[in-house]
Design a protein around this motif. Structure first.
Motif, PDB file in Angstrom:
ATOM      1  N   LEU A  67       0.824  -1.205   0.000  1.00 33.18           N
ATOM      2  CA  LEU A  67       0.000   0.000   0.000  1.00 33.18           C
ATOM      3  C   LEU A  67       0.856   1.253   0.000  1.00 33.18           C
ATOM      4  O   LEU A  67       0.560   2.228  -0.694  1.00 33.18           O
ATOM      5  N   SER A  68       1.944   1.242   0.785  1.00 28.69           N
ATOM      6  CA  SER A  68       2.833   2.401   0.828  1.00 28.69           C
ATOM      7  C   SER A  68       3.427   2.668  -0.536  1.00 28.69           C
ATOM      8  O   SER A  68       3.565   3.815  -0.967  1.00 28.69           O
ATOM      9  N   SER A  69       3.781   1.589  -1.245  1.00 31.51           N
ATOM     10  CA  SER A  69       4.347   1.750  -2.576  1.00 31.51           C
ATOM     11  C   SER A  69       3.332   2.349  -3.530  1.00 31.51           C
ATOM     12  O   SER A  69       3.651   3.198  -4.362  1.00 31.51           O
ATOM     13  N   LEU A  70       2.068   1.912  -3.378  1.00 30.31           N
ATOM     14  CA  LEU A  70       1.023   2.450  -4.241  1.00 30.31           C
ATOM     15  C   LEU A  70       0.794   3.930  -3.969  1.00 30.31           C
ATOM     16  O   LEU A  70       0.642   4.738  -4.879  1.00 30.31           O
ATOM     17  N   TRP A  71       0.753   4.286  -2.666  1.00 28.51           N
ATOM     18  CA  TRP A  71       0.548   5.691  -2.321  1.00 28.51           C
ATOM     19  C   TRP A  71       1.708   6.554  -2.817  1.00 28.51           C
ATOM     20  O   TRP A  71       1.527   7.675  -3.254  1.00 28.51           O
ATOM     21  N   ALA A  72       2.930   6.031  -2.713  1.00 30.93           N
ATOM     22  CA  ALA A  72       4.101   6.809  -3.114  1.00 30.93           C
ATOM     23  C   ALA A  72       4.144   7.012  -4.618  1.00 30.93           C
ATOM     24  O   ALA A  72       4.846   7.877  -5.111  1.00 30.93           O
ATOM     25  N   ALA A  73       3.379   6.160  -5.344  1.00 28.33           N
ATOM     26  CA  ALA A  73       3.444   6.206  -6.799  1.00 28.33           C
ATOM     27  C   ALA A  73       2.301   7.007  -7.399  1.00 28.33           C
ATOM     28  O   ALA A  73       1.884   6.746  -8.519  1.00 28.33           O
ATOM     29  N   ASP A  74       1.744   7.953  -6.639  1.00 29.00           N
ATOM     30  CA  ASP A  74       0.688   8.794  -7.188  1.00 29.00           C
ATOM     31  C   ASP A  74       1.159   9.445  -8.478  1.00 29.00           C
ATOM     32  O   ASP A  74       2.288   9.953  -8.549  1.00 29.00           O
ATOM     33  N   PRO A  75       0.319   9.464  -9.496  1.00 28.49           N
ATOM     34  CA  PRO A  75       0.723  10.094 -10.759  1.00 28.49           C
ATOM     35  C   PRO A  75       0.937  11.590 -10.600  1.00 28.49           C
ATOM     36  O   PRO A  75       0.333  12.229  -9.726  1.00 28.49           O
ATOM     37  N   ALA A  76       1.794  12.149 -11.436  1.00 26.48           N
ATOM     38  CA  ALA A  76       2.127  13.570 -11.354  1.00 26.48           C
ATOM     39  C   ALA A  76       0.886  14.439 -11.503  1.00 26.48           C
ATOM     40  O   ALA A  76       0.754  15.478 -10.843  1.00 26.48           O
ATOM     41  N   GLU A  77      -0.040  14.015 -12.372  1.00 28.32           N
ATOM     42  CA  GLU A  77      -1.256  14.801 -12.592  1.00 28.32           C
ATOM     43  C   GLU A  77      -2.080  14.915 -11.309  1.00 28.32           C
ATOM     44  O   GLU A  77      -2.647  15.966 -11.005  1.00 28.32           O
ATOM     45  N   LEU A  78      -2.139  13.805 -10.543  1.00 30.09           N
ATOM     46  CA  LEU A  78      -2.880  13.828  -9.281  1.00 30.09           C
ATOM     47  C   LEU A  78      -2.211  14.757  -8.279  1.00 30.09           C
ATOM     48  O   LEU A  78      -2.877  15.545  -7.596  1.00 30.09           O
ATOM     49  N   ASN A  79      -0.881  14.680  -8.181  1.00 30.52           N
ATOM     50  CA  ASN A  79      -0.157  15.558  -7.263  1.00 30.52           C
ATOM     51  C   ASN A  79      -0.364  17.028  -7.629  1.00 30.52           C
ATOM     52  O   ASN A  79      -0.555  17.881  -6.756  1.00 30.52           O
ATOM     53  N   ASN A  80      -0.319  17.325  -8.920  1.00 29.83           N
ATOM     54  CA  ASN A  80      -0.521  18.704  -9.366  1.00 29.83           C
ATOM     55  C   ASN A  80      -1.921  19.194  -9.025  1.00 29.83           C
ATOM     56  O   ASN A  80      -2.116  20.329  -8.577  1.00 29.83           O
ATOM     57  N   LEU A  81      -2.918  18.313  -9.246  1.00 29.67           N
ATOM     58  CA  LEU A  81      -4.295  18.684  -8.940  1.00 29.67           C
ATOM     59  C   LEU A  81      -4.491  18.886  -7.445  1.00 29.67           C
ATOM     60  O   LEU A  81      -5.152  19.832  -7.003  1.00 29.67           O
ATOM     61  N   ARG A  82      -3.863  18.015  -6.647  1.00 32.64           N
ATOM     62  CA  ARG A  82      -3.958  18.129  -5.188  1.00 32.64           C
ATOM     63  C   ARG A  82      -3.328  19.438  -4.707  1.00 32.64           C
ATOM     64  O   ARG A  82      -3.884  20.138  -3.856  1.00 32.64           O
ATOM     65  N   ASN A  83      -2.160  19.774  -5.267  1.00 31.08           N
ATOM     66  CA  ASN A  83      -1.484  21.014  -4.882  1.00 31.08           C
ATOM     67  C   ASN A  83      -2.299  22.241  -5.285  1.00 31.08           C
ATOM     68  O   ASN A  83      -2.371  23.229  -4.544  1.00 31.08           O
ATOM     69  N   SER A  84      -2.915  22.191  -6.462  1.00 27.68           N
ATOM     70  CA  SER A  84      -3.744  23.306  -6.916  1.00 27.68           C
ATOM     71  C   SER A  84      -4.943  23.493  -5.996  1.00 27.68           C
ATOM     72  O   SER A  84      -5.337  24.618  -5.673  1.00 27.68           O
ATOM     73  N   TYR A  85      -5.516  22.369  -5.581  1.00 29.36           N
ATOM     74  CA  TYR A  85      -6.658  22.404  -4.662  1.00 29.36           C
ATOM     75  C   TYR A  85      -6.273  23.065  -3.341  1.00 29.36           C
ATOM     76  O   TYR A  85      -6.970  23.952  -2.837  1.00 29.36           O
ATOM     77  N   GLN A  86      -5.119  22.654  -2.770  1.00 31.85           N
ATOM     78  CA  GLN A  86      -4.685  23.217  -1.497  1.00 31.85           C
ATOM     79  C   GLN A  86      -4.352  24.700  -1.630  1.00 31.85           C
ATOM     80  O   GLN A  86      -4.669  25.510  -0.748  1.00 31.85           O
ATOM     81  N   SER A  87      -3.734  25.073  -2.746  1.00 31.64           N
ATOM     82  CA  SER A  87      -3.404  26.485  -2.972  1.00 31.64           C
ATOM     83  C   SER A  87      -4.665  27.332  -3.074  1.00 31.64           C
ATOM     84  O   SER A  87      -4.720  28.456  -2.569  1.00 31.64           O
ATOM     85  N   ALA A  88      -5.694  26.790  -3.730  1.00 30.94           N
ATOM     86  CA  ALA A  88      -6.953  27.520  -3.868  1.00 30.94           C
ATOM     87  C   ALA A  88      -7.604  27.739  -2.503  1.00 30.94           C
ATOM     88  O   ALA A  88      -8.146  28.815  -2.220  1.00 30.94           O
ATOM     89  N   ILE A  89      -7.541  26.716  -1.652  1.00 32.90           N
ATOM     90  CA  ILE A  89      -8.089  26.856  -0.298  1.00 32.90           C
ATOM     91  C   ILE A  89      -7.333  27.943   0.464  1.00 32.90           C
ATOM     92  O   ILE A  89      -7.930  28.812   1.113  1.00 32.90           O
ATOM     93  N   ASN A  90      -5.997  27.912   0.381  1.00 30.76           N
ATOM     94  CA  ASN A  90      -5.190  28.908   1.088  1.00 30.76           C
ATOM     95  C   ASN A  90      -5.496  30.320   0.607  1.00 30.76           C
ATOM     96  O   ASN A  90      -5.603  31.258   1.404  1.00 30.76           O
ATOM     97  N   ARG A  91      -5.646  30.482  -0.716  1.00 31.59           N
ATOM     98  CA  ARG A  91      -5.941  31.810  -1.264  1.00 31.59           C
ATOM     99  C   ARG A  91      -7.312  32.301  -0.811  1.00 31.59           C
ATOM    100  O   ARG A  91      -7.510  33.491  -0.566  1.00 31.59           O
ATOM    101  N   ALA A  92      -8.261  31.390  -0.695  1.00 29.06           N
ATOM    102  CA  ALA A  92      -9.617  31.776  -0.303  1.00 29.06           C
ATOM    103  C   ALA A  92      -9.702  32.124   1.180  1.00 29.06           C
ATOM    104  O   ALA A  92     -10.390  33.071   1.575  1.00 29.06           O
ATOM    105  N   VAL A  93      -8.989  31.374   2.008  1.00 26.22           N
ATOM    106  CA  VAL A  93      -9.105  31.533   3.457  1.00 26.22           C
ATOM    107  C   VAL A  93      -8.270  32.702   3.980  1.00 26.22           C
ATOM    108  O   VAL A  93      -8.683  33.407   4.906  1.00 26.22           O
TER     109      VAL A  93
END
Length: 215
Positions: free
Chosen positions: A13-39
């Protein structure tokens, strides 16, 4: 055997989690940045209003209420200081609304900074003075009655009951053009304080600045 199977499953499971695709990581980071900008604007406005309320209670000699508001300010600043975000190639390690009292050698604690860190400050509101009883000086004004004594300073923390050395004095007009200072030497304890008179326990007033530390 059972423990071995569980351990193997966790590794898979750890290996699977560590292997998140780049697109998912980028989307996750964009989501967190949007929350920070809004709050962040909401939090900044809340802190400014809290500062005004605290000052009103202080002027009316309602110290118990003023202390309660100050505790809320400290709590929000602590939460903000714990937030870490990435901006371009720099990492934001502190993004806060700093309330700096005139009568404190510690002012607002920035904590440890490293060589190359960038400290950025911009004036929000408030008046103070290094002496007297009525705060009348705006540290962001072009000129003040007491010259540079009432400017904001980036300084070392106090030592042996005396104000620490000034690292850099903050100039005027930071409301319109935020001031940035690149740290030249790694230091353990850095504060924002009044340039002169922080060791006067009767120095009146406080000022509020937005402050950011990036590395």
């Amino acid at each position: 055997m059972r423990n071995l199977l569980i351990g193997t499953s966790l590794l898979v499971l750890s290996s699977l989690w560590a292997a998140d695709p780049a697109e998912l990581n980028n989307l996750r980071n964009s989501y967190q940045s949007a929350i920070n900008r809004a709050v962040k604007p909401i939090t900044d406005t809340y802190l400014v209003e809290l500062t005004k309320l605290r000052d009103t209670y202080t002027r009316n000699a309602n110290l118990e209420a003023a202390n309660s508001v100050q505790l809320e300010i400290d709590l929000l600043n602590a939460k903000t200081a714990a937030t870490v975000g990435t901006v371009g190639t720099l990492t934001t390690v502190l993004d806060a609304v700093a309330v700096v009292p005139a009568n404190s050698m510690e002012g607002f604690k920035l904590g440890s900074v490293r060589r190359g860190d960038v400290i950025t400050v911009s004036y929000v509101s408030g008046l103070w003075k290094s002496d007297g009883s009525i705060p009348t000086e705006n540290p962001d004004a072009e000129t003040t009655d007491r010259g540079d004594k009432t400017r904001l300073a980036i300084a070392e923390s106090p030592k042996e009951g005396r104000p620490g050395d000034v690292i850099k004095m903050v100039p005027a007009h930071t409301r319109d053009k935020p001031f940035s200072y690149t740290v030249q030497t790694t230091r353990e304890d850095v504060v924002l304080r009044i340039h002169y008179g922080g060791d006067n326990p009767k120095a009146p007033g406080s000022v509020t600045y937005k402050v950011k530390v990036q590395r």
